[in-house]
Design a protein around this motif. Structure first.
Motif, PDB file in Angstrom:
ATOM      1  N   VAL A  78       0.854  -1.187   0.000  1.00 36.39           N
ATOM      2  CA  VAL A  78       0.000   0.000   0.000  1.00 36.39           C
ATOM      3  C   VAL A  78       0.889   1.237   0.000  1.00 36.39           C
ATOM      4  O   VAL A  78       1.811   1.345   0.822  1.00 36.39           O
ATOM      5  N   PRO A  79       0.656   2.192  -0.907  1.00 40.63           N
ATOM      6  CA  PRO A  79       1.488   3.397  -0.940  1.00 40.63           C
ATOM      7  C   PRO A  79       1.507   4.115   0.408  1.00 40.63           C
ATOM      8  O   PRO A  79       0.468   4.352   1.021  1.00 40.63           O
ATOM      9  N   LYS A  80       2.694   4.459   0.851  1.00 42.87           N
ATOM     10  CA  LYS A  80       2.867   4.998   2.201  1.00 42.87           C
ATOM     11  C   LYS A  80       2.275   6.390   2.376  1.00 42.87           C
ATOM     12  O   LYS A  80       2.022   6.823   3.500  1.00 42.87           O
ATOM     13  N   ASP A  81       2.051   7.107   1.260  1.00 45.84           N
ATOM     14  CA  ASP A  81       1.536   8.464   1.379  1.00 45.84           C
ATOM     15  C   ASP A  81       0.026   8.550   1.242  1.00 45.84           C
ATOM     16  O   ASP A  81      -0.546   9.646   1.300  1.00 45.84           O
ATOM     17  N   LEU A  82      -0.661   7.411   1.081  1.00 44.63           N
ATOM     18  CA  LEU A  82      -2.117   7.452   1.025  1.00 44.63           C
ATOM     19  C   LEU A  82      -2.681   7.839   2.392  1.00 44.63           C
ATOM     20  O   LEU A  82      -2.181   7.374   3.425  1.00 44.63           O
ATOM     21  N   PRO A  83      -3.734   8.663   2.427  1.00 40.34           N
ATOM     22  CA  PRO A  83      -4.404   8.903   3.710  1.00 40.34           C
ATOM     23  C   PRO A  83      -4.869   7.579   4.313  1.00 40.34           C
ATOM     24  O   PRO A  83      -5.478   6.751   3.608  1.00 40.34           O
ATOM     25  N   LEU A  84      -4.586   7.368   5.586  1.00 40.58           N
ATOM     26  CA  LEU A  84      -4.915   6.113   6.261  1.00 40.58           C
ATOM     27  C   LEU A  84      -5.602   6.440   7.576  1.00 40.58           C
ATOM     28  O   LEU A  84      -5.017   7.091   8.447  1.00 40.58           O
ATOM     29  N   ILE A  85      -6.832   6.010   7.708  1.00 43.75           N
ATOM     30  CA  ILE A  85      -7.600   6.183   8.939  1.00 43.75           C
ATOM     31  C   ILE A  85      -7.493   4.910   9.759  1.00 43.75           C
ATOM     32  O   ILE A  85      -7.680   3.799   9.235  1.00 43.75           O
ATOM     33  N   THR A 100       2.716   7.837   6.255  1.00 44.68           N
ATOM     34  CA  THR A 100       2.985   9.234   6.590  1.00 44.68           C
ATOM     35  C   THR A 100       1.743  10.111   6.670  1.00 44.68           C
ATOM     36  O   THR A 100       1.854  11.291   7.010  1.00 44.68           O
ATOM     37  N   ALA A 101       0.571   9.565   6.351  1.00 44.17           N
ATOM     38  CA  ALA A 101      -0.654  10.387   6.352  1.00 44.17           C
ATOM     39  C   ALA A 101      -1.730   9.701   7.187  1.00 44.17           C
ATOM     40  O   ALA A 101      -2.834   9.426   6.720  1.00 44.17           O
ATOM     41  N   ILE A 102      -1.398   9.438   8.440  1.00 46.55           N
ATOM     42  CA  ILE A 102      -2.254   8.661   9.334  1.00 46.55           C
ATOM     43  C   ILE A 102      -3.202   9.594  10.071  1.00 46.55           C
ATOM     44  O   ILE A 102      -2.793  10.623  10.609  1.00 46.55           O
ATOM     45  N   LYS A 103      -4.481   9.200  10.114  1.00 49.91           N
ATOM     46  CA  LYS A 103      -5.495   9.990  10.793  1.00 49.91           C
ATOM     47  C   LYS A 103      -6.250   9.094  11.779  1.00 49.91           C
ATOM     48  O   LYS A 103      -7.128   8.337  11.369  1.00 49.91           O
ATOM     49  N   PRO A 104      -5.905   9.120  13.060  1.00 50.40           N
ATOM     50  CA  PRO A 104      -6.633   8.286  14.033  1.00 50.40           C
ATOM     51  C   PRO A 104      -8.090   8.725  14.121  1.00 50.40           C
ATOM     52  O   PRO A 104      -8.395   9.926  14.095  1.00 50.40           O
ATOM     53  N   LEU A 105      -8.972   7.740  14.240  1.00 49.93           N
ATOM     54  CA  LEU A 105     -10.408   8.021  14.321  1.00 49.93           C
ATOM     55  C   LEU A 105     -10.866   7.752  15.749  1.00 49.93           C
ATOM     56  O   LEU A 105     -10.944   6.606  16.183  1.00 49.93           O
ATOM     57  N   ASP A 106     -11.169   8.821  16.487  1.00 50.67           N
ATOM     58  CA  ASP A 106     -11.673   8.624  17.849  1.00 50.67           C
ATOM     59  C   ASP A 106     -13.081   9.160  18.025  1.00 50.67           C
ATOM     60  O   ASP A 106     -13.706   8.933  19.050  1.00 50.67           O
ATOM     61  N   CYS A 107     -13.599   9.864  17.025  1.00 48.68           N
ATOM     62  CA  CYS A 107     -14.980  10.337  17.069  1.00 48.68           C
ATOM     63  C   CYS A 107     -15.524  10.360  15.644  1.00 48.68           C
ATOM     64  O   CYS A 107     -16.186   9.445  15.212  1.00 48.68           O
ATOM     65  N   TYR A 108     -15.217  11.429  14.907  1.00 51.08           N
ATOM     66  CA  TYR A 108     -15.609  11.460  13.501  1.00 51.08           C
ATOM     67  C   TYR A 108     -14.644  12.344  12.731  1.00 51.08           C
ATOM     68  O   TYR A 108     -13.902  13.155  13.289  1.00 51.08           O
TER      69      TYR A 108
END
Length: 254
Positions: A78-85, A100-108
């Motif tokens: 998986v490309p490392k620069d893709l947004p990843l939730i 490098t584009a990690i977005k933790p999901l803790d609500c919305y």
């Protein structure tokens, strides 16, 4: 909305102009150890080459870090620069794999016109929950699209039932193979899947996470037979094959 089941929990969603890859497990057939002493895993091949799966993907969602949801091959491909939730708490481990584009999901979160919300999930009952570790579900909403609720690696338990009732989704994706760990159910089996169908009569339920791992106890054929026995037909409960694409349109109010 188009939903393509690739294998086990791995999905490719076309939703509100985005192409979303969910829980990528790209390992070759029999490349990992057995979980129940029956067969090396995964028990089946991917239905298409990895490069074809990745075509057009612009967002990745990882619900937890078990290998059948985010394996070493996916971490490489998986490309490392893709947004990843991901589930909040998993971001450090995912960053160590080079993403490098990690977005933790803790609500919305808002993704253009899409709202993605964290939803509760419990990977078993009793002491096995601690062994399995934390997981998450999620829901998606966007104008002109059916509301989607993805249960994740979860049994049917009160917080999930309450979240589905509050969300009132058009589509529910379940993990329905009846997998066991130390004799304890860790995802939904046929009975829980059908109970969910009856509790959400306005939703189309799509059963996934089947016939790919050796600790599963419910086959597609067994689930279909049980559903037919309870009067839940293929218009209400879809059980796609690996590689199959399901298309569901939003219901337009009169």
């Amino acid at each position: 909305m188009q939903l393509q089941l690739l294998r086990n929990a791995t999905l490719k969603l076309s939703y509100a102009g985005r192409t979303i890859l969910v829980d990528p497990d790209f390992g070759a057939r029999h490349s990992r150890r057995a979980l129940a002493g029956k067969s090396a895993n995964p028990m089946v091949d991917l239905p298409m080459p990895i490069e074809d799966i990745l075509v057009g993907v612009d967002l990745v969602i990882v619900s937890h870090l078990h290998a059948d949801h985010f394996d070493d091959v996916a971490k490489e491909c998986v490309p490392k620069d893709l947004p990843l939730i991901c589930r909040a708490g998993d971001e450090e481990a995912i960053a160590k794999a080079g993403f490098t584009a990690i977005k933790p999901l803790d609500c919305y979160q808002r993704l253009g016109s899409i709202i993605i919300k964290w939803q509760p999930a419990q990977h078993g009952t009793g002491a096995v929950v601690e062994t399995m570790g934390p997981v998450m579900g999620f829901s998606l909403e966007a104008p002109g699209e059916p509301a989607l609720y993805w249960c994740g690696d979860s049994v049917l338990y009160p917080p999930l039932q309450e979240a589905i009732a509050a969300t009132d989704p058009d589509v529910i994706v379940t993990h329905s193979c009846g997998a066991l760990w130390d004799g304890t159910l860790i995802v939904m089996d046929a009975q829980q899947t059908l109970d969910l169908c009856e509790a959400a009569p306005g939703a189309t339920v799509i059963a996934t996470h089947m016939e790919a791992l050796d600790h599963a106890t419910i086959s597609r054929a067994a689930l279909r037979e049980a559903a037919d026995g309870r009067g839940i037909g293929p218009d209400r409960l879809l059980i796609p094959a690996d590689g199959e694409t399901v298309e569901i349109r939003a219901v337009v109010a009169a």
